[in-house]
Write a protein that holds these residues in place. Structure first.
Motif, short mmCIF file in Angstrom:
data_model
loop_
_atom_site.label_atom_id
_atom_site.label_comp_id
_atom_site.label_asym_id
_atom_site.label_seq_id
_atom_site.Cartn_x
_atom_site.Cartn_y
_atom_site.Cartn_z
N VAL A 1 -0.13 20.94 -77.65
CA VAL A 1 -0.03 22.27 -78.34
C VAL A 1 0.63 23.35 -77.52
O VAL A 1 0.30 23.58 -76.49
N PRO A 2 1.92 23.85 -77.88
CA PRO A 2 2.59 24.94 -77.11
C PRO A 2 1.74 25.89 -76.83
O PRO A 2 1.31 26.56 -77.41
N ILE B 1 0.07 28.94 -79.06
CA ILE B 1 -0.38 30.13 -78.41
C ILE B 1 0.95 30.56 -77.78
O ILE B 1 1.51 30.01 -76.82
N GLU B 2 1.57 31.67 -78.49
CA GLU B 2 2.76 32.13 -77.88
C GLU B 2 2.62 32.91 -76.49
O GLU B 2 3.64 33.06 -75.82
N GLY B 3 1.35 33.49 -76.15
CA GLY B 3 1.29 34.04 -74.75
C GLY B 3 0.76 33.23 -73.99
O GLY B 3 0.81 32.06 -73.81
N SER B 4 -0.28 33.66 -72.96
CA SER B 4 -1.13 32.86 -72.18
C SER B 4 -2.33 32.44 -72.67
O SER B 4 -3.07 33.25 -73.56
N LEU C 1 -1.99 17.40 -73.40
CA LEU C 1 -2.77 18.24 -74.55
C LEU C 1 -2.26 19.67 -74.73
O LEU C 1 -2.20 19.96 -75.74
N LEU C 2 -1.76 20.36 -73.75
CA LEU C 2 -1.21 21.50 -73.70
C LEU C 2 0.32 21.76 -73.12
O LEU C 2 0.36 21.25 -71.98
N GLY C 3 1.16 22.14 -73.85
CA GLY C 3 2.71 22.11 -73.49
C GLY C 3 2.85 23.48 -72.70
O GLY C 3 3.61 24.32 -73.29
N TYR C 4 2.40 23.71 -71.49
CA TYR C 4 2.65 24.94 -70.75
C TYR C 4 3.90 24.87 -69.88
O TYR C 4 4.15 23.96 -69.48
N GLU C 5 4.12 26.35 -69.40
CA GLU C 5 5.26 26.33 -68.65
C GLU C 5 4.55 26.51 -67.27
O GLU C 5 5.54 26.19 -66.27
#
Length: 415
Positions: free
Chosen positions: A216-217, A194-197, A244-248
């Motif tokens: 997942v990025p 997911i390239e955005g939000s 599970l989610l590689g968020y910023e």
């Protein structure tokens, strides 16, 4: 004819004319209000009623319903240029490409529809009604939407997509962004990006197929919305969202339930960790399976063992299974080892006696077991009067000592 009769005749003719006009107007109004009574163009170009038009028509590999003027197949792709078109199924086994014109706001999707490339001139809303649908590549000028009550798998999606209704969407590739609403379900596969939000206001975020430790990025995650039901499905063993989610960045706006293997195990905290409320029962058993303690342990937590007392003749050597990570109801049994029988000690005076001296006195000595406080190279010997003297432990040294003592005695006798 008198004037009065002429006037009456004119009035009757005008009344009849007005009645005819009124009847025509009423009939036109009735036809407009009841479109089922009008004839429309069928996909094959002949006029028909809507009942006849409801039958799907083949357009390349697709089965399509809708006005014939609203779609066409040019041998390479299905072009949808007007409203009222639904791709209800597949006429062939191969993939087909679809183009949607800028004037079209909605396209229906039935069941088992497989689109290779979906190109949208502006923005479109796919309304699903069945399962087993897929789009490999979705190119669009603006953000799009997927809704309805069916399911669809998305590969590469150029823009962001809103998911609404009770639709179930499987995300298999890269996407610009995702917004999940109401009672929809978004299942994120390990191959997704997911390239955005990722914004989830309601429904279910299904992460159960993402391996632990291989997130997942995604640029950022925002979850929760007051008044909306929202839940996360995670693989069994997960305790944090960042597994599970590689968020910023992460924003948690409301309480969110977490499910693993269909069980509600807790809720999502603001820092992304899971507040574990589910428990497991751990039973500790001692000698002869006697129950020592029963504990309710938080799922994935550690149990605190009780004291295990060994009976006479045994010693406690440990527990039979680990209990520092409890993921199921568990019975832990204490293990004991039987002690060997105590070695009998020789009676006093039964040890090796020394040779009698000339004076007739004798001194018997008994062996004393080595003490743990004594060097292993030496032992202690005890005399009859209780004194303890060190002796060398080697056979050679003992033999030399006895030989020296015998020589001294002979020398004394010769004198």
């Amino acid at each position: 004819m008198t004037a009065s009769r002429m006037f009456a005749s004119i009035v009757r003719r005008r009344a009849a004319a007005c009645a005819a006009v009124l009847a025509a107007v009423c009939l036109a109004a009735l036809c407009a209000a009841c479109p089922s009574a009008t004839a429309i163009a069928a996909p094959n170009g002949s006029s028909s009623t809507p009942d006849e038009d409801s039958s799907p028509s083949a357009a390349g590999p697709f089965e399509v319903e809708g006005p014939a003027a609203s779609y066409s197949w040019d041998g390479l792709r299905l072009s949808i240029t007007g409203e009222g078109v639904s791709i209800v199924g597949m006429a062939g086994s191969e993939l087909g490409n679809v183009y949607v014109a800028s004037a079209v706001e909605r396209v229906g999707i039935g069941a088992g529809v497989h689109i290779g490339t979906l190109e949208v001139a502006r923005s479109v809303r796919l309304e699903t009604s069945g399962g087993g649908n897929s789009v490999d590549v979705w190119m669009s000028d603006r953000d799009d939407a997927v809704g309805g009550s069916g399911s669809i798998a998305l590969g590469s999606v150029e823009r962001s997509v809103d998911i609404y209704g009770s639709v179930s969407v499987r995300l298999e590739g890269a996407i610009g962004g995702v917004h999940v609403w109401e009672h929809a379900t978004l299942a994120v596969l390990p191959s997704a990006r997911i390239e955005g939000s990722l914004t989830v206001f309601g429904g279910v975020l299904d992460l159960s197929q993402v391996p632990l430790g291989e997130p997942v990025p995604v640029l950022g995650v925002s979850v929760g919305n007051p008044g909306q039901t929202f839940a996360i499905a995670a693989p069994f063993g997960a305790t944090r969202l960042d597994q599970l989610l590689g968020y910023e960045y992460l924003s948690v706006n409301d309480s969110t339930s977490v499910y693993e293997d269909g069980e509600e195990i807790g809720a999502l905290r603001e820092d992304g960790s899971f507040l574990i409320t589910a428990t497991r029962t751990v039973t500790f058993e001692g000698f002869d399976d006697a129950v020592l303690a029963v504990e309710q342990v938080p799922l994935f937590g550690a149990a605190a063992p009780p004291e295990a007392v060994a009976p006479d003749g045994y010693r406690f050597i440990g527990w039979d299974v680990p209990f520092d990570y409890v993921d199921e109801d568990l019975t832990v049994r204490a293990e004991f080892e039987k002690l060997p029988a105590s070695a009998s000690r020789p009676e006093a005076g039964s040890g090796v006696a020394s040779s009698p001296s000339e004076g007739g006195s004798s001194s018997s000595m008994r062996a004393v077991p080595p003490s743990r406080y004594t060097s292993a190279k030496h032992v202690l010997a005890a005399t009859d009067d209780g004194d303890q003297v060190p002796v060398l432990a080697t056979v050679a040294a003992c033999a030399a000592s006895l030989a020296a003592a015998a020589a001294g005695m002979r020398h004394s006798g010769r004198r």
